[in-house]
Write a protein that holds these residues in place. Structure first.
Motif, short mmCIF file in Angstrom:
data_model
loop_
_atom_site.label_atom_id
_atom_site.label_comp_id
_atom_site.label_asym_id
_atom_site.label_seq_id
_atom_site.Cartn_x
_atom_site.Cartn_y
_atom_site.Cartn_z
N UNK A 145 -57.03 -19.77 40.80
CA UNK A 145 -57.63 -20.98 40.78
C UNK A 145 -57.31 -22.23 40.12
N UNK A 146 -56.78 -21.81 38.66
CA UNK A 146 -56.53 -22.72 37.88
C UNK A 146 -55.16 -23.21 38.38
N UNK A 147 -54.14 -22.54 38.87
CA UNK A 147 -52.99 -23.01 39.33
C UNK A 147 -53.12 -23.75 40.73
N UNK A 148 -53.87 -23.66 41.50
CA UNK A 148 -54.17 -23.95 42.93
C UNK A 148 -54.68 -25.38 42.80
N UNK A 149 -55.82 -25.33 42.00
CA UNK A 149 -56.68 -26.75 41.66
C UNK A 149 -55.50 -27.60 40.98
N UNK A 150 -54.83 -27.28 39.99
CA UNK A 150 -54.05 -28.23 39.32
C UNK A 150 -52.85 -28.56 40.42
N UNK A 151 -52.63 -27.70 41.18
CA UNK A 151 -51.50 -28.32 42.32
C UNK A 151 -52.08 -29.43 43.26
N UNK A 152 -53.24 -29.32 43.30
CA UNK A 152 -53.88 -30.37 44.20
C UNK A 152 -53.95 -31.56 43.62
N UNK A 153 -54.34 -31.70 42.21
CA UNK A 153 -54.46 -32.83 41.26
C UNK A 153 -53.19 -33.42 41.17
N UNK A 154 -52.00 -32.81 41.14
CA UNK A 154 -50.69 -33.16 41.14
C UNK A 154 -50.46 -33.87 42.48
N UNK A 155 -50.67 -33.16 43.78
CA UNK A 155 -50.44 -33.84 44.86
C UNK A 155 -51.08 -35.20 44.91
N UNK A 156 -52.17 -35.51 44.47
CA UNK A 156 -52.92 -36.89 44.64
C UNK A 156 -52.24 -37.96 43.31
N UNK A 157 -51.84 -36.93 42.46
CA UNK A 157 -51.37 -37.81 41.13
C UNK A 157 -50.03 -38.27 41.70
N UNK A 158 -49.33 -37.84 42.56
CA UNK A 158 -47.86 -38.11 42.70
C UNK A 158 -47.63 -39.44 43.50
#
Length: 266
Positions: free
Chosen positions: A253-266
């Motif tokens: 869950x930590x990894x997947x939610x961090x991935x979504x933040x990166x997707x929007x942050x890129x």
């Protein structure tokens, strides 16, 4: 005499029924939104989560919020998501009593509120957040942030900006889940992982994501990847054992939610 009583009784019943219809009408959404499959549901308040994670100390909260404020592109969808992330970070920062982080978060929230064209009353409320920070009014500040969140949601809903509403809620839920999972992973206690079981909220988010119809958002680089990651999160959230999650599931869950933040942050 009896006839008068009957007539009066009929009139009273008529008035009551009329009042009931009026009351029911007020509770319905505006006519042009009645056919919209959009679901209006607020995210769970943070204080209920903190009550379960009762072992957390002031330093734990402070470490949970990055020093660098979360920022994204100057675009409506990105801005709505970022505002949700920052609202979650702000509420967690209040528990850590970190004024510098809170001031930086409040400034970015004010900027995003302006960018999204939110109601003047919400902009004034955003300004008041900084005043509360500077006066060390921590309890009032946490309540104000929760209120700010609900007011922004209400403003976006009333103005029928359903897609922005959804993305703001997505940002808040993703950041909240990421940080709560991080708290749990640092001091893993199986029974405390039940705080991550938010199947109802997640289902609402996914449903609203599926009904996003703004072309610029549908075609945005973040949309499809974040939706697919959200479905992966759902597969984890939907599989608790005795309403709890394993250490491995929490890390996922930590990894997947961090991935979504990166997707929007890129």
């Amino acid at each position: 005499m009896l006839k008068k009583v009957i007539i009066v009784g009929i009139l009273v019943i008529a008035v009551i029924l009329s009042g009931c219809k009026s009351s029911q009408k007020e509770k319905l959404p505006p006519p042009d939104t009645q056919t919209t499959p959009f679901i209006y549901a607020s995210l769970p308040p943070f204080h209920t989560i903190f009550e379960i994670l009762d072992y957390l100390k002031l330093g734990d909260y402070d470490q949970a919020v990055p020093t660098k404020v979360y920022r994204t592109k100057q675009e409506t969808g990105h801005a709505a998501f970022a505002l949700g992330v920052l609202t979650a970070d702000g509420i967690i920062s209040v528990r850590g009593h970190n004024k510098s982080k809170l001031n930086a978060i409040a400034e970015e929230m004010i900027r995003l509120s302006n960018f999204l064209g939110l109601d003047e009353s919400i902009l004034r409320l955003a300004d008041q957040l900084k005043e509360l920070v500077n006066n060390d009014q921590w309890e009032e500040l946490e309540k104000a942030l929760e209120y700010y969140k609900s007011e922004v949601e209400g403003s976006l809903y009333q103005s029928q900006q359903y897609d922005q509403f959804t993305l703001m809620q997505l940002g808040g839920w993703i950041e909240g889940t990421n940080r709560v999972a991080w708290f749990v992973s640092r001091n893993y206690q199986k029974d405390k992982t039940k705080v991550l079981n938010q199947q109802g909220t997640l289902n609402h988010l996914i449903s609203n994501m599926e009904y996003i119809n703004t072309p610029s958002i549908q075609s945005a680089s973040y949309f499809k990847p974040s939706y697919e990651k959200l479905l992966q999160i759902k597969r984890i959230i939907d599989k608790p054992v005795d309403n709890t999650y394993s250490r491995e599931q929490v890390e996922q869950l930590i990894s997947l939610t961090a991935d979504i933040k990166k997707i929007f942050g890129s």
